[in-house]
Design a protein around this motif. Structure first.
Motif, short mmCIF file in Angstrom:
data_model
loop_
_atom_site.label_atom_id
_atom_site.label_comp_id
_atom_site.label_asym_id
_atom_site.label_seq_id
_atom_site.Cartn_x
_atom_site.Cartn_y
_atom_site.Cartn_z
N PRO A 241 0.82 -1.22 0.00
CA PRO A 241 0.00 0.00 0.00
C PRO A 241 0.86 1.26 0.00
N GLY A 242 0.27 2.34 -0.52
CA GLY A 242 1.01 3.59 -0.67
C GLY A 242 1.56 4.14 0.63
N GLU A 243 0.82 3.94 1.74
CA GLU A 243 1.29 4.52 3.01
C GLU A 243 2.58 3.88 3.50
N ARG A 244 2.93 2.72 2.96
CA ARG A 244 4.20 2.08 3.38
C ARG A 244 5.33 2.34 2.39
N MET A 245 5.04 3.07 1.32
CA MET A 245 6.05 3.32 0.30
C MET A 245 6.68 4.70 0.48
N LYS A 246 7.88 4.84 0.04
CA LYS A 246 8.64 6.08 0.21
C LYS A 246 7.94 7.25 -0.47
N LYS A 247 7.34 7.00 -1.64
CA LYS A 247 6.69 8.07 -2.40
C LYS A 247 5.17 8.10 -2.19
N ASP A 248 4.69 7.35 -1.19
CA ASP A 248 3.26 7.32 -0.87
C ASP A 248 2.39 6.84 -2.03
#
Length: 442
Positions: free
Chosen positions: A296-303
């Motif tokens: 999911p985006g919340e766990r990625m560096k670039k959201d």
């Protein structure tokens, strides 16, 4: 004695030693053990009672049977006037006191046979030298080795066209030195592209390895330069060479660290994700049937959400981790509590405890290692950047967002197979154990 014919000439086979087949008037063909067929002629310069001499025309079929017989007749005409065809071919000057007719005959012989023979030899030598230039051999290597083995070899082609061929393309393969390779890599480094300089050295190393295999040279000038002398340096610049990837993973599986931690380090190499993205993974993100991991985006560096295509090896490792997770929601639950993942420092501590002779590196360098080898193998840069979750700017980035899923899956499977090969490339075999359901059942 039967005269030679074209059919007989074509059917002559080499033997353990050279042998001769005669035609007529002193003309014969000699068949050498290596298969060459050479026209020669015996004659006496000045008639009966004089010393017999032998002169060579050249190889069949470069010189046909008709050519050889015409040459024989011209040689006999010379010998009949006391002139030596062998001496004229050797380059001896025409005697000044010859009668005009004899001098004209000698000049005719030199123009029509000696000079043409030398021209043929030179043309053959020039063709051979041209085929052994770096540019010509590079084209052969690219067509025979690079293109068939790479789904998109344009990165290697770009290196060759931009930096290698302009610098040493006209040189003979055998003449290229270590200094030449360093001149190329130093020029690239002066552009501020240290890692590209290292990739170029690696491409040249493979090119010259093939040249040695094809008996074009006996020395690999690129292999004589250690990687650390091309792009030394800081930990954040480290990309492990193939042999060190294998050495590291063998050390991991032979160590006493927990099985889950061994699999975590292996997965970091295969999946090209950041350490935090792996250790904080939850089972709800994984679809092992489809072979997909949706972060999911919340766990990625670039959201922004990121989809990882899982190789067969990665799927099997996650299956095994599922059995080890004891019904925790986390893929890597802490040993203290199933309700939280392992600490961020856990894998770093495990790596530092390894007794392995591998250059200084940090876990984040696994991503660069994968990227470097995939680029060197010729895979498309856009596919690699998507696997690293690097954002491509502009319209091209928007267009590419949903692209390359199939290509990335194939590429990551190639990478997993490549890594497997490095693990087993060491001396002896290392037992890493069965993955997945097979491990859980054992």
């Amino acid at each position: 004695m039967m005269a030679l014919s074209d059919t007989k000439l074509r059917n002559l086979k080499p033997a353990g030693k050279a042998y001769q087949e005669a035609d007529d008037g002193g003309l014969f063909i000699e068949v050498l053990p290596g298969g060459a067929k050479v026209w020669r002629m015996r004659y006496r310069n000045g008639g009966r009672g004089t010393k017999q001499e032998k002169v060579t025309l050249g190889n069949y079929p470069a010189y046909s049977l008709v050519d050889a017989r015409t040459w024989r007749d011209d040689c006999k005409a010379l010998a009949g006037r006391g002139l030596s065809p062998m001496a004229l071919k050797r380059g001896d000057s025409i005697p000044k006191d010859l009668p005009p007719a004899a001098k004209e005959l000698a000049q005719f012989f030199i123009r029509n046979w000696c000079m043409k023979a030398m021209a043929k030899v030179k043309a053959k030598e020039d063709a051979s030298r041209e085929a052994d230039t770096v540019e010509a051999f590079t084209l052969r290597w690219y067509a025979e080795i690079v293109e068939p083995a790479n789904s998109n070899p344009r990165n290697i082609k770009r290196i060759l066209d931009k930096d290698v061929i302009p610098a040493i393309g006209a040189r003979q393969i055998t003449d290229v030195t270590v200094t030449d390779i360093l001149a190329i890599t130093d020029k690239i480094k002066n552009r501020g592209a240290d890692q590209m300089a290292l990739q170029t050295r690696n491409v040249l190393k493979r090119l010259f390895a093939y040249a040695i295999a094809r008996e074009k040279t006996q020395f690999n000038p690129a292999a004589a330069i250690e990687a650390k002398f091309i792009a030394q340096a800081r930990s954040r610049d480290v990309a492990l060479p193939p042999e060190e990837v294998g050495k590291l993973l063998r050390a991991i599986y032979q160590s006493s660290m927990k099985r889950a931690h061994k699999l975590a380090l292996h997965l970091l190499i295969l999946c090209m994700v950041r350490k935090s993205e792996l250790i904080e993974a939850k089972w709800e993100e994984l679809d092992l049937e489809k072979g997909e991991w949706a972060i999911p985006g919340e766990r990625m560096k670039k959201d922004k959400p990121h989809l990882v295509s899982l190789s067969r090896q990665a799927v099997a490792m996650f299956e095994e981790l599922k059995a080890l997770a004891s019904d925790s929601e986390w893929v890597f639950p802490s040993s203290h509590s199933l309700k939280q993942p392992i600490a961020k420092s856990t894998l770093n501590v495990a790596v530092r405890a390894l007794a392995v002779d591998v250059r200084d590196f940090v876990i984040h360098d696994f991503r660069r290692t994968a990227s470097t080898h995939l680029h060197e193998a010729g895979f498309n840069s856009d596919w690699i950047e998507k696997c690293l979750a690097h954002e491509t700017k502009g319209i091209r980035g928007v267009y590419n967002r949903a692209q390359y899923a199939g290509q990335r899956r194939e590429m990551l499977q190639w990478w997993a197979d490549f890594v497997d090969g490095q693990i087993q490339n060491g001396r002896g075999k290392v037992i890493i154990g069965p993955f997945g359901k097979a491990y859980a059942a054992s």
